[in-house]
Motif scaffolding. Structure first.
Motif, PDB file in Angstrom:
ATOM      1  N   THR A 277      31.417 110.056 -13.569  1.00  0.00           N
ATOM      2  CA  THR A 277      32.551 109.958 -12.305  1.00  0.00           C
ATOM      3  C   THR A 277      34.076 109.937 -13.191  1.00  0.00           C
ATOM      4  N   LEU A 278      33.968 109.882 -14.242  1.00  0.00           N
ATOM      5  CA  LEU A 278      35.338 109.600 -14.934  1.00  0.00           C
ATOM      6  C   LEU A 278      36.231 110.732 -14.858  1.00  0.00           C
ATOM      7  N   ASP A 279      35.967 111.979 -14.841  1.00  0.00           N
ATOM      8  CA  ASP A 279      36.776 113.192 -14.157  1.00  0.00           C
ATOM      9  C   ASP A 279      37.577 113.269 -13.130  1.00  0.00           C
ATOM     10  N   VAL A 280      36.934 112.551 -11.865  1.00  0.00           N
ATOM     11  CA  VAL A 280      37.255 112.502 -10.585  1.00  0.00           C
ATOM     12  C   VAL A 280      38.144 111.042 -10.342  1.00  0.00           C
ATOM     13  N   ILE A 281      38.446 110.294 -11.313  1.00  0.00           N
ATOM     14  CA  ILE A 281      39.318 109.496 -11.038  1.00  0.00           C
ATOM     15  C   ILE A 281      40.641 109.688 -11.234  1.00  0.00           C
ATOM     16  N   PRO A 282      41.686 109.435 -10.361  1.00  0.00           N
ATOM     17  CA  PRO A 282      43.010 109.957 -10.648  1.00  0.00           C
ATOM     18  C   PRO A 282      43.572 109.509 -11.816  1.00  0.00           C
ATOM     19  N   PRO A 283      44.709 110.302 -12.265  1.00  0.00           N
ATOM     20  CA  PRO A 283      45.047 109.960 -13.872  1.00  0.00           C
ATOM     21  C   PRO A 283      45.665 108.304 -14.101  1.00  0.00           C
ATOM     22  N   PRO A 284      46.222 107.645 -13.067  1.00  0.00           N
ATOM     23  CA  PRO A 284      46.416 106.346 -13.384  1.00  0.00           C
ATOM     24  C   PRO A 284      45.391 105.648 -13.990  1.00  0.00           C
ATOM     25  N   GLY A 285      44.218 105.865 -13.254  1.00  0.00           N
ATOM     26  CA  GLY A 285      42.857 105.080 -13.908  1.00  0.00           C
ATOM     27  C   GLY A 285      42.540 104.122 -12.876  1.00  0.00           C
ATOM     28  N   LEU A 286      41.660 103.279 -12.986  1.00  0.00           N
ATOM     29  CA  LEU A 286      41.283 102.199 -12.239  1.00  0.00           C
ATOM     30  C   LEU A 286      42.194 101.195 -12.324  1.00  0.00           C
ATOM     31  N   SER A 287      42.302 100.395 -11.185  1.00  0.00           N
ATOM     32  CA  SER A 287      42.993  99.147 -11.412  1.00  0.00           C
ATOM     33  C   SER A 287      42.059  98.078 -11.685  1.00  0.00           C
ATOM     34  N   SER A 288      42.950  96.915 -12.067  1.00  0.00           N
ATOM     35  CA  SER A 288      41.920  95.697 -12.665  1.00  0.00           C
ATOM     36  C   SER A 288      40.788  95.361 -11.847  1.00  0.00           C
ATOM     37  N   THR A 289      41.116  95.170 -10.556  1.00  0.00           N
ATOM     38  CA  THR A 289      39.916  94.975  -9.690  1.00  0.00           C
ATOM     39  C   THR A 289      39.021  95.887  -9.552  1.00  0.00           C
ATOM     40  N   ALA A 290      39.428  97.182  -9.537  1.00  0.00           N
ATOM     41  CA  ALA A 290      38.250  98.367  -9.702  1.00  0.00           C
ATOM     42  C   ALA A 290      37.553  98.313 -10.935  1.00  0.00           C
ATOM     43  N   ILE A 291      38.184  97.916 -12.192  1.00  0.00           N
ATOM     44  CA  ILE A 291      37.354  97.897 -13.302  1.00  0.00           C
ATOM     45  C   ILE A 291      36.364  96.530 -13.306  1.00  0.00           C
ATOM     46  N   ILE A 292      36.673  95.707 -12.756  1.00  0.00           N
ATOM     47  CA  ILE A 292      35.749  94.452 -12.654  1.00  0.00           C
ATOM     48  C   ILE A 292      34.616  94.917 -11.641  1.00  0.00           C
ATOM     49  N   LEU A 293      34.962  95.166 -10.445  1.00  0.00           N
ATOM     50  CA  LEU A 293      34.005  95.731  -9.387  1.00  0.00           C
ATOM     51  C   LEU A 293      32.796  96.813  -9.978  1.00  0.00           C
ATOM     52  N   THR A 294      33.561  97.881 -10.644  1.00  0.00           N
ATOM     53  CA  THR A 294      32.874  98.819 -11.337  1.00  0.00           C
ATOM     54  C   THR A 294      31.764  98.224 -12.447  1.00  0.00           C
ATOM     55  N   GLY A 295      32.470  97.569 -13.221  1.00  0.00           N
ATOM     56  CA  GLY A 295      31.702  96.716 -14.279  1.00  0.00           C
ATOM     57  C   GLY A 295      30.629  95.987 -13.735  1.00  0.00           C
ATOM     58  N   LEU A 296      30.831  95.344 -12.578  1.00  0.00           N
ATOM     59  CA  LEU A 296      29.552  94.321 -11.836  1.00  0.00           C
ATOM     60  C   LEU A 296      28.458  95.215 -11.363  1.00  0.00           C
ATOM     61  N   LEU A 297      28.851  96.292 -10.957  1.00  0.00           N
ATOM     62  CA  LEU A 297      27.921  97.354 -10.220  1.00  0.00           C
ATOM     63  C   LEU A 297      27.010  97.872 -11.455  1.00  0.00           C
ATOM     64  N   LEU A 298      27.735  98.408 -12.295  1.00  0.00           N
ATOM     65  CA  LEU A 298      27.163  98.972 -13.608  1.00  0.00           C
ATOM     66  C   LEU A 298      26.190  97.840 -14.409  1.00  0.00           C
ATOM     67  N   ALA A 299      26.670  96.946 -14.326  1.00  0.00           N
ATOM     68  CA  ALA A 299      26.129  95.299 -14.857  1.00  0.00           C
ATOM     69  C   ALA A 299      24.750  95.243 -14.329  1.00  0.00           C
ATOM     70  N   VAL A 300      24.618  95.220 -12.929  1.00  0.00           N
ATOM     71  CA  VAL A 300      23.442  95.106 -12.475  1.00  0.00           C
ATOM     72  C   VAL A 300      22.592  96.288 -12.672  1.00  0.00           C
ATOM     73  N   LEU A 301      22.949  97.420 -12.580  1.00  0.00           N
ATOM     74  CA  LEU A 301      22.138  98.727 -12.947  1.00  0.00           C
ATOM     75  C   LEU A 301      21.695  98.577 -14.284  1.00  0.00           C
ATOM     76  N   GLY A 302      22.476  98.126 -15.397  1.00  0.00           N
ATOM     77  CA  GLY A 302      22.144  98.097 -16.522  1.00  0.00           C
ATOM     78  C   GLY A 302      20.911  96.947 -16.794  1.00  0.00           C
ATOM     79  N   TRP A 303      21.128  95.832 -15.943  1.00  0.00           N
ATOM     80  CA  TRP A 303      20.201  94.589 -16.273  1.00  0.00           C
ATOM     81  C   TRP A 303      18.797  95.252 -15.573  1.00  0.00           C
ATOM     82  N   ILE A 304      19.012  95.756 -14.414  1.00  0.00           N
ATOM     83  CA  ILE A 304      17.475  96.107 -14.092  1.00  0.00           C
ATOM     84  C   ILE A 304      16.821  97.226 -15.222  1.00  0.00           C
ATOM     85  N   VAL A 305      17.783  98.073 -15.776  1.00  0.00           N
ATOM     86  CA  VAL A 305      16.968  98.986 -16.684  1.00  0.00           C
ATOM     87  C   VAL A 305      16.456  98.308 -17.985  1.00  0.00           C
ATOM     88  N   VAL A 306      17.349  96.950 -18.183  1.00  0.00           N
ATOM     89  CA  VAL A 306      16.578  96.336 -19.372  1.00  0.00           C
ATOM     90  C   VAL A 306      15.503  95.556 -18.958  1.00  0.00           C
TER      91      VAL A 306
END
Length: 139
Positions: free
Chosen positions: A36-65
């Protein structure tokens, strides 16, 4: 197939278990973020979006592990769940943050693996020696 096994053993055999968990979470987070990185607008993710995206991907990664190591490889879900959750949380948020800075979708999984290995190695160092004894497979 034998070449992949040989390369995998050469690269990952000497790593502590925490680093392997981190690498799994990192490659999962990096791969999904890279898609999904190519569709994120050039300024990038905000601090809140980084945390929320990280939390979502952490849950997914935890399930995989938990599924891969805890269930399929029979290390026991209860034995790895809590430590893997902390590792997944730190690894996923750092992976999102670094990839948001780099902005190269093709490098996202590799950066995730590197972040996961480093986070896992640091977490293994912080644990007491009694907590870092080798895990035994059940069954």
């Amino acid at each position: 197939m034998g070449a992949f096994v040989l390369i995998g053993q050469w690269l990952f055999a000497r790593l502590p278990f925490c680093s392997l968990v981190g690498a799994l979470v990192g490659v999962t987070a990096g791969a999904f973020l890279g898609l999904t990185l190519d569709v994120i607008p050039p300024p990038g993710l905000s601090s809140t979006a980084i945390i929320l995206t990280g939390l979502l991907l952490a849950v997914l990664g935890w399930i995989v592990v938990v599924v891969l190591l805890g269930v399929w490889m029979r290390y026991g879900v209860a034995q790895i769940a809590a430590a893997a959750a902390i590792n997944a949380l730190l690894t996923a948020i750092l992976t999102v943050w670094i990839n948001n800075l780099v902005r190269q979708a093709v490098l996202a999984p590799a950066l995730g693996i590197l972040v996961g290995i480093l986070v896992g190695a640091i977490l293994c160092r912080l644990c007491s020696p009694s907590q870092t004894k080798p895990l035994e497979r059940r069954g």
